[in-house]
Design an enzyme around this catalytic site. Structure first.
Site, PDB file in Angstrom:
ATOM      1  N   ARG A  99       0.611  -1.656  -0.025  1.00  0.00           N
ATOM      2  CA  ARG A  99       0.092  -0.232   0.424  1.00  0.00           C
ATOM      3  C   ARG A  99       0.773   0.732   0.106  1.00  0.00           C
ATOM      4  O   ARG A  99       1.689   1.506   0.775  1.00  0.00           O
ATOM      5  CB  ARG A  99      -1.147   0.168   1.266  1.00  0.00           C
ATOM      6  CG  ARG A  99      -2.117  -1.030   1.129  1.00  0.00           C
ATOM      7  CD  ARG A  99      -2.871  -0.500   0.367  1.00  0.00           C
ATOM      8  NE  ARG A  99      -4.788  -0.827  -0.066  1.00  0.00           N
ATOM      9  CZ  ARG A  99      -4.351  -2.427  -0.350  1.00  0.00           C
ATOM     10  NH1 ARG A  99      -3.865  -2.831  -1.660  1.00  0.00           N
ATOM     11  NH2 ARG A  99      -5.787  -2.993  -0.202  1.00  0.00           N
ATOM     12  N   GLU A 121      -4.229   7.485  -4.935  1.00  0.00           N
ATOM     13  CA  GLU A 121      -4.596   6.207  -5.981  1.00  0.00           C
ATOM     14  C   GLU A 121      -5.880   6.928  -6.708  1.00  0.00           C
ATOM     15  O   GLU A 121      -7.482   7.154  -5.674  1.00  0.00           O
ATOM     16  CB  GLU A 121      -5.147   4.928  -5.685  1.00  0.00           C
ATOM     17  CG  GLU A 121      -3.473   4.863  -5.445  1.00  0.00           C
ATOM     18  CD  GLU A 121      -3.742   3.423  -5.345  1.00  0.00           C
ATOM     19  OE1 GLU A 121      -4.563   2.101  -5.552  1.00  0.00           O
ATOM     20  OE2 GLU A 121      -2.601   3.124  -4.586  1.00  0.00           O
ATOM     21  N   HIS A 157      -2.324   0.312  -9.786  1.00  0.00           N
ATOM     22  CA  HIS A 157      -2.676  -0.388  -8.611  1.00  0.00           C
ATOM     23  C   HIS A 157      -3.576  -2.076  -9.490  1.00  0.00           C
ATOM     24  O   HIS A 157      -4.313  -2.178  -9.130  1.00  0.00           O
ATOM     25  CB  HIS A 157      -3.527  -0.139  -7.919  1.00  0.00           C
ATOM     26  CG  HIS A 157      -3.579  -0.774  -6.382  1.00  0.00           C
ATOM     27  ND1 HIS A 157      -3.472  -0.568  -5.289  1.00  0.00           N
ATOM     28  CD2 HIS A 157      -3.572  -1.809  -6.154  1.00  0.00           C
ATOM     29  CE1 HIS A 157      -4.384  -0.877  -4.402  1.00  0.00           C
ATOM     30  NE2 HIS A 157      -4.121  -2.369  -4.970  1.00  0.00           N
TER      31      HIS A 157
HETATM   32  P1  NDP Z   1      -0.062 -11.561   4.317  1.00  0.00           P
HETATM   33  O1  NDP Z   1      -0.849 -11.059   5.939  1.00  0.00           O
HETATM   34  O2  NDP Z   1      -0.324 -13.526   4.619  1.00  0.00           O
HETATM   35  O3  NDP Z   1       1.612 -11.456   5.016  1.00  0.00           O
HETATM   36  C1  NDP Z   1       1.133 -10.286   5.591  1.00  0.00           C
HETATM   37  C2  NDP Z   1       2.841 -10.142   5.738  1.00  0.00           C
HETATM   38  O4  NDP Z   1       3.078  -8.635   6.635  1.00  0.00           O
HETATM   39  C3  NDP Z   1       2.826 -10.502   7.750  1.00  0.00           C
HETATM   40  O5  NDP Z   1       3.874 -11.641   7.619  1.00  0.00           O
HETATM   41  C4  NDP Z   1       2.764  -9.976   8.935  1.00  0.00           C
HETATM   42  O6  NDP Z   1       3.784 -10.902   9.848  1.00  0.00           O
HETATM   43  C5  NDP Z   1       3.564  -8.381   8.232  1.00  0.00           C
HETATM   44  N1  NDP Z   1       3.366  -7.755   9.035  1.00  0.00           N
HETATM   45  C6  NDP Z   1       2.154  -7.103   9.361  1.00  0.00           C
HETATM   46  N2  NDP Z   1       2.611  -6.256   9.676  1.00  0.00           N
HETATM   47  C7  NDP Z   1       3.460  -5.586  10.179  1.00  0.00           C
HETATM   48  C8  NDP Z   1       4.777  -4.660  10.853  1.00  0.00           C
HETATM   49  N3  NDP Z   1       4.260  -4.119  11.434  1.00  0.00           N
HETATM   50  N4  NDP Z   1       6.072  -5.078  10.659  1.00  0.00           N
HETATM   51  C9  NDP Z   1       6.164  -6.399   9.695  1.00  0.00           C
HETATM   52  N5  NDP Z   1       5.545  -7.148   9.132  1.00  0.00           N
HETATM   53  C10 NDP Z   1       4.523  -6.970   9.361  1.00  0.00           C
HETATM   54  O7  NDP Z   1      -0.721 -11.005   3.342  1.00  0.00           O
HETATM   55  P2  NDP Z   1      -0.949 -10.854   2.027  1.00  0.00           P
HETATM   56  O8  NDP Z   1       0.892 -11.135   1.644  1.00  0.00           O
HETATM   57  O9  NDP Z   1      -1.887 -11.888   1.682  1.00  0.00           O
HETATM   58  O10 NDP Z   1      -1.205  -9.771   1.138  1.00  0.00           O
HETATM   59  C11 NDP Z   1       0.377  -8.338   1.906  1.00  0.00           C
HETATM   60  C12 NDP Z   1      -0.289  -6.691   1.103  1.00  0.00           C
HETATM   61  O11 NDP Z   1      -0.170  -6.712   0.088  1.00  0.00           O
HETATM   62  C13 NDP Z   1      -1.880  -6.636   1.568  1.00  0.00           C
HETATM   63  O12 NDP Z   1      -2.405  -6.138   3.331  1.00  0.00           O
HETATM   64  C14 NDP Z   1      -2.354  -5.501   0.553  1.00  0.00           C
HETATM   65  O13 NDP Z   1      -2.011  -4.236   1.147  1.00  0.00           O
HETATM   66  C15 NDP Z   1      -0.978  -5.771  -0.823  1.00  0.00           C
HETATM   67  N6  NDP Z   1      -1.961  -6.347  -1.853  1.00  0.00           N
HETATM   68  C16 NDP Z   1      -1.519  -5.424  -2.891  1.00  0.00           C
HETATM   69  C17 NDP Z   1      -2.034  -5.906  -3.871  1.00  0.00           C
HETATM   70  C18 NDP Z   1      -1.915  -4.961  -4.992  1.00  0.00           C
HETATM   71  O14 NDP Z   1      -2.728  -5.208  -6.316  1.00  0.00           O
HETATM   72  N7  NDP Z   1      -0.490  -4.468  -5.534  1.00  0.00           N
HETATM   73  C19 NDP Z   1      -2.386  -7.297  -4.223  1.00  0.00           C
HETATM   74  C20 NDP Z   1      -2.745  -8.252  -3.201  1.00  0.00           C
HETATM   75  C21 NDP Z   1      -2.428  -7.643  -1.610  1.00  0.00           C
HETATM   76  P3  NDP Z   1       2.894 -11.346  11.066  1.00  0.00           P
HETATM   77  O15 NDP Z   1       2.417 -12.605   9.825  1.00  0.00           O
HETATM   78  O16 NDP Z   1       3.130 -11.603  11.822  1.00  0.00           O
HETATM   79  O17 NDP Z   1       1.623 -11.376  10.798  1.00  0.00           O
HETATM   80  C1  DGY Z   2      -5.879  -5.995  -2.251  1.00  0.00           C
HETATM   81  O1  DGY Z   2      -6.489  -7.127  -2.842  1.00  0.00           O
HETATM   82  O2  DGY Z   2      -5.377  -5.682  -1.824  1.00  0.00           O
HETATM   83  C2  DGY Z   2      -5.216  -5.069  -3.925  1.00  0.00           C
HETATM   84  O3  DGY Z   2      -4.145  -4.326  -3.414  1.00  0.00           O
HETATM   85  C3  DGY Z   2      -5.693  -5.554  -4.616  1.00  0.00           C
HETATM   86  O4  DGY Z   2      -6.248  -7.271  -5.100  1.00  0.00           O
END
Ligand code: NDP
Ligand code: DGY
Length: 323
Positions: free
Chosen positions: A238, A267, A286
């Site tokens: 994000r 955005e 995005h």
């Molecule tokens: P997950 O919840 O699987 O992974 C997030 C990771 O971030 C976890 O390992 C979590 O650790 C870690 N985390 C949370 N808070 C912190 C912190 N304060 N400091 C360090 N690490 C932290 O989510 P996803 O991988 O499925 O998705 C991640 C993000 O990607 C989404 O929230 C979304 O915002 C973004 N996204 C963007 C997309 C796009 O279109 N550009 C598409 C899909 C997702 P813990 O396991 O300890 O909670």
């Molecule tokens: C998400 O899923 O969080 C993305 O930003 C859009 O797919």
């Protein structure tokens, strides 16, 4: 009487059918224009369920106007657009779409790494602009991806999927996050580092954390100053996780090699964004999860979650656990 639902954008037919079979719905029937806030505010007054995209803010003000609301089904895995605490307080279930978009988003993070490292969009602009006069030894040279060290901030679903791809490029992979994951260190061959060490040691830094009060602004000038001058920063999480003015200055002064950004503080990216004047940043609108198959799965998943809650069932993908 069927439950009433408002859908904030035109969604794929497959997902719409799921909702239409069980609910009376109204929809903002546009592909590419977001629902005006005043329309949304008036529509939510009558509904039991709300199907949202990340473009809609579900805040206390909107919730005040939706006394009958039981569920907010967000068609995204990230849910920073929804005030989950406030929803829980009011007994509103919030759902998201984890997992189905993991690989597609990891593909895009890798695409951004490669595009920024090898200056792909800049090179294409060069060719289309009629500037290609001859092959030259150092023309449009970039940095290598193969064998470079990758630092992942966040080793969740998407971070892990990026780590797997990196192995095919013989990249040593470091990760930092809230918690250390010894199980994944063995399974994926990744090494833990504190954030500062990860930034110092990595050739590529890719961000995969959700936007929360803790992650907001976690990469600013102090952190960027720790990075190598040849490093590339990629953000598909994000926008507000990175302090944009700090990144802009670093790129302008070539304190890092390049950046690849799919997400922004505002955005769509404003047309006067200073990033648009920089050659060493790749900018995407995005599109992390934007494959036909994945967006369809996300739409269907959100529709199922919505209908499940409105039928009194626990949804497959709750964000808050109040049912
Ligand atoms: P997950 O919840 O699987 O992974 C997030 C990771 O971030 C976890 O390992 C979590 O650790 C870690 N985390 C949370 N808070 C912190 C912190 N304060 N400091 C360090 N690490 C932290 O989510 P996803 O991988 O499925 O998705 C991640 C993000 O990607 C989404 O929230 C979304 O915002 C973004 N996204 C963007 C997309 C796009 O279109 N550009 C598409 C899909 C997702 P813990 O396991 O300890 O909670
Ligand atoms: C998400 O899923 O969080 C993305 O930003 C859009 O797919």
């Amino acid at each position: 009487m069927k439950p009433r639902v408002y859908i904030t954008r035109r969604i794929p037919e497959e997902a719409l059918k799921i909702i239409a079979g069980r609910c009376d719905y109204r929809m903002w029937d546009s592909e590419d224009e977001r629902v005006p806030r005043d329309v949304l505010e008036s529509e939510v007054g009558q509904v039991d369920g709300l199907y949202t995209l990340l473009t809609e803010r579900v805040d206390p003000d909107l919730l005040n106007r939706a006394p009958g609301l039981k569920v907010v089904a967000n068609m995204a895995v990230g849910y920073d657009n929804v005030d989950v605490e406030e929803c829980s307080r009011r007994g509103v279930v919030v759902t998201n779409t984890p997992g189905v978009l993991t690989e597609t988003t990891a593909d895009l993070a890798f695409a951004l790494m490669m595009a920024a490292a090898r200056r792909v969009p800049e090179a294409e602009r060069f060719l289309r602009g009629g500037k290609w006069k001859t092959w030259s030894p150092m023309l449009l040279t970039g940095v290598d991806v193969f064998g470079a060290t990758l630092g992942l901030i966040g080793l969740g679903r998407i971070g892990q999927a990026v780590a797997k791809r990196a192995k095919g490029f013989s990249m040593p992979v470091l990760y930092s996050g809230r918690s250390r994951r010894p199980d994944l260190e063995d399974a994926l061959g990744v090494e833990w580092r504190g954030l500062d060490d990860l930034l110092r040691e990595s050739d590529f830094v890719s961000i995969h954390v959700p936007l929360t009060e803790t992650t907001r602004g976690m990469i600013g000038s102090r952190e960027i100053a720790l990075m190598k001058p040849t490093a590339v920063l990629v953000n598909t999480s994000r926008g507000p996780v990175v302090r944009e003015p700090d990144l802009y200055e670093a790129l302008r002064e070539k304190r890092i090699f390049a950046a690849g950004l799919d997400v922004f503080e505002t955005e769509p990216l404003p047309s006067d964004s200073p990033f648009l004047g920089l050659p060493n940043v790749v900018l995407l609108p995005h599109i992390g999860s934007a494959s036909v198959a994945t967006r369809t799965k996300m739409a269907v998943m959100a529709a199922r979650n919505l209908v499940q809650v409105l039928s009194g069932q626990r949804p497959d993908n709750p964000v808050n656990h109040i049912m």
